[in-house]
Design a protein around this motif. Structure first.
Motif, mmCIF file in Angstrom:
data_model
loop_
_atom_site.group_PDB
_atom_site.id
_atom_site.type_symbol
_atom_site.label_atom_id
_atom_site.label_comp_id
_atom_site.label_asym_id
_atom_site.label_seq_id
_atom_site.Cartn_x
_atom_site.Cartn_y
_atom_site.Cartn_z
ATOM 1 N N PHE A 33 0.838 -1.200 0.000
ATOM 2 C CA PHE A 33 0.000 0.000 0.000
ATOM 3 C C PHE A 33 0.874 1.251 0.000
ATOM 4 N N SER A 34 1.880 1.276 0.868
ATOM 5 C CA SER A 34 2.770 2.428 0.964
ATOM 6 C C SER A 34 3.607 2.594 -0.298
ATOM 7 N N MET A 35 4.113 1.497 -0.853
ATOM 8 C CA MET A 35 4.911 1.577 -2.075
ATOM 9 C C MET A 35 4.070 2.048 -3.255
ATOM 10 N N ALA A 36 2.814 1.618 -3.309
ATOM 11 C CA ALA A 36 1.931 2.047 -4.397
ATOM 12 C C ALA A 36 1.613 3.530 -4.284
ATOM 13 N N ARG A 37 1.432 4.013 -3.074
ATOM 14 C CA ARG A 37 1.152 5.435 -2.874
ATOM 15 C C ARG A 37 2.331 6.294 -3.320
ATOM 16 N N ASP A 38 3.541 5.740 -3.232
ATOM 17 C CA ASP A 38 4.730 6.454 -3.703
ATOM 18 C C ASP A 38 4.957 6.281 -5.199
ATOM 19 N N GLY A 39 4.132 5.457 -5.856
ATOM 20 C CA GLY A 39 4.239 5.286 -7.296
ATOM 21 C C GLY A 39 5.186 4.196 -7.750
ATOM 22 N N LEU A 40 5.791 3.449 -6.808
ATOM 23 C CA LEU A 40 6.791 2.464 -7.193
ATOM 24 C C LEU A 40 6.183 1.131 -7.619
ATOM 25 N N VAL A 41 4.943 0.877 -7.243
ATOM 26 C CA VAL A 41 4.187 -0.267 -7.757
ATOM 27 C C VAL A 41 2.830 0.269 -8.219
ATOM 28 N N PRO A 42 2.073 -0.476 -9.020
ATOM 29 C CA PRO A 42 0.830 0.049 -9.588
ATOM 30 C C PRO A 42 -0.136 0.595 -8.543
ATOM 31 N N PRO A 43 -0.883 1.660 -8.871
ATOM 32 C CA PRO A 43 -1.771 2.326 -7.909
ATOM 33 C C PRO A 43 -2.905 1.450 -7.401
ATOM 34 N N LEU A 44 -3.180 0.350 -8.072
ATOM 35 C CA LEU A 44 -4.227 -0.554 -7.624
ATOM 36 C C LEU A 44 -3.980 -1.026 -6.191
ATOM 37 N N PHE A 45 -2.709 -1.159 -5.804
ATOM 38 C CA PHE A 45 -2.376 -1.646 -4.467
ATOM 39 C C PHE A 45 -2.683 -0.613 -3.382
ATOM 40 N N ALA A 46 -2.912 0.642 -3.764
ATOM 41 C CA ALA A 46 -3.202 1.695 -2.782
ATOM 42 C C ALA A 46 -4.671 2.100 -2.775
ATOM 43 N N LYS A 47 -5.498 1.434 -3.545
ATOM 44 C CA LYS A 47 -6.918 1.789 -3.607
ATOM 45 C C LYS A 47 -7.646 1.224 -2.391
ATOM 46 N N VAL A 48 -8.264 2.102 -1.600
ATOM 47 C CA VAL A 48 -8.935 1.708 -0.358
ATOM 48 C C VAL A 48 -10.441 1.614 -0.593
#
Length: 488
Positions: free
Chosen positions: A347-362
């Motif tokens: 979640f944190s890595m996705a929010r930083d853009g390093l992995v796809p944004p799908l992992f940060a969608k709440v």
């Protein structure tokens, strides 16, 4: 003329790449981002401590003790102490940084604020290995205890083809995949519900270990500890390398920074409280186990503690059944808590853009990253169903030790770079403590086998390729700042 013109371009390009790889997140920005996060703050000190205990307690005692005792002999108790000291040095560093940067990224976020984006990515990639693979390893052990419980209660077990991976004489480890799926269902309901389920399971497994000690000490034989160091200090070191796997998870509270009610106060306390409780229980169980059964007989099964009780009090008694029930609950708790931590790292890595944004969608209703949970669970289910336990445990240890070494270094860097930043906890005797933590991590890593190092190198190569192809170009720090229109 052409050669003269190309030199500055190459120099600028090299400088640009270097600056992209070393760009850092500001500590104040990380704290502010955590404060306005989308995750719901529902956890107090008790829930955070139980999260770390749930992620840790059971992994080594219930799963890999049978692997470590043949390596160290009766001195396995000292292996636990060595592994515990290594964890303690890193736990102190985690406590300082968790109180200082109370986000969901754990050591990934700490590395991003101190060592730059490339090192942060490497640390995050190690955490993916640590959390994801350790869930799979514990799920494999869970399947072993389910079989042990079935044999003790109804006299039959699942066929090897459905209860073991291909490398261990089976085709598919169905129980291991099933427990990961069950943990996924619980996590999808929300963090508050997950914390309640975890608290109940932690109480059950602590009671099971206390019960084991009480029964095993009735068959205690001091002669089982003679000689104390049959395999020398090399055996103690090898045992510590294997048993370090049993301490993985004490940092789980640091992944709940954005779901803690008072993270600056409670995160450091939760990390240190959980490690103290875990170490005390581990040493007590190790003494009781070796005292009740000669160390030469520890081999051949992951359900070690049940074997000890059967040897100590005989077959057909109630005690091995109760312990097996406790072990099933214990390993279920570890799967749940560690799987939780894995999703928050991504979640944190996705929010930083390093992995796809799908992992940060709440998800709006549950307040958890649902797609993240489902994807991670599916990946772990495949590992648990197809990979043997030993390979998973060692791969988890090396990834964790690497991340811990970076955390110790991050404390020293932030002490120098931001000496006046608010800290709710400070590592005592730094820099000595942090230096010892780094050295201990390196020493334990040295005790791991060549196959584990090769696998770790391949994992790092894949991670660097993913970063080069996706992360470096999608990083939030690489995006242009928003334009502001002039009012003139």
């Amino acid at each position: 003329m052409d050669s003269v013109r190309t030199r500055p371009r190459r120099s600028v390009g090299e400088a640009g790449i270097r600056s992209r790889l070393t760009r850092r997140r500001d500590v104040a920005d990380l704290v502010a981002e955590a404060g306005r996060g989308q995750l719901r703050r529902t956890m107090g000190l008790t829930q955070l401590t139980l999260l770390s205990v749930g992620a840790t307690l059971g992994t080594g005692i219930f799963v890999v003790l049978g692997q470590a005792v043949p390596e160290a002999g009766p001195a396995v108790v000292f292996s636990f102490v060595l592994a515990g000291l290594t964890a303690l040095f890193s736990a102190l560093s985690y406590a300082e940084l968790a109180g200082m940067i109370p986000g969901a990224g754990s050591s990934y976020s700490y590395a991003y604020a101190t060592l730059g984006e490339l090192v942060a990515w490497v640390c995050g990639w190690c955490l993916v290995l640590e959390y994801g693979v350790s869930v799979a390893a514990v799920a494999v052990g869970w399947g072993q205890y389910v079989n042990e419980l079935l044999e003790l209660t109804v006299g039959w077990t699942l066929p090897a083809s459905l209860a073991a991976p291909p490398g261990a004489g089976g085709v598919l480890n169905v129980p291991a995949a099933a427990i990961v799926a069950l943990a996924m269902v619980v996590l999808l309901r929300g963090s508050r519900e997950s914390a309640v389920v975890n608290a109940v399971m932690v109480a059950v497994k602590v009671a099971a270990l206390v019960l084991f000690c009480a029964v095993a000490f009735t068959a205690f034989r001091a002669g089982n500890f003679q000689p104390l160091f049959p395999l020398g200090m090399a055996g103690v070191s090898a045992g510590a390398a294997s048993l370090f796997f049993s301490y993985i998870g004490f940092d789980a509270a640091s992944t709940a920074g954005e779901e803690a009610k008072n993270p600056q106060r409670d995160l450091p306390r939760a990390i240190l409280l959980s490690l103290g409780l875990i170490t005390a229980l581990y040493c007590a169980v190790a003494v009781a186990a070796v005292g009740a059964m000669p160390w030469q007989r520890f081999a051949g099964t992951e359900a070690t503690l049940s074997e000890v009780l059967i040897h100590a009090v005989g077959g057909g008694t109630l005690w091995p059944v109760l312990l097996s029930v406790g072990a099933v609950v214990a390993t279920t708790s570890v799967v749940l808590a560690v799987q939780y931590g894995q999703t928050r790292i991504l979640f944190s890595m996705a929010r930083d853009g390093l992995v796809p944004p799908l992992f940060a969608k709440v998800h709006a209703r549950s307040g958890v990253p649902r797609a993240n949970i489902v994807i991670v669970s599916a990946f772990v289910m495949v590992l648990a169903a197809l990979v043997p336990l030993g390979a998973l445990a060692d791969a988890t240890s090396i990834g964790t030790l690497f991340a811990f070494a970076l955390v110790n270094a991050a404390v020293l860097i932030l002490r120098r770079r931001s000496p006046g930043a608010p800290r709710s906890f400070r590592v005592p005797l730094a820099p000595l403590t942090c230096t010892l933590g780094t050295l201990c991590c390196g020493y334990v890593m040295w005790g791991l086998g060549a196959d584990t190092w090769i696998a770790f190198g391949l994992w790092m190569a894949v991670g660097l390729a993913v970063y080069a192809l996706y992360g470096i170009g999608h990083s939030r720090l690489g995006r242009p700042a928003p334009r502001t229109e002039s009012t003139e």
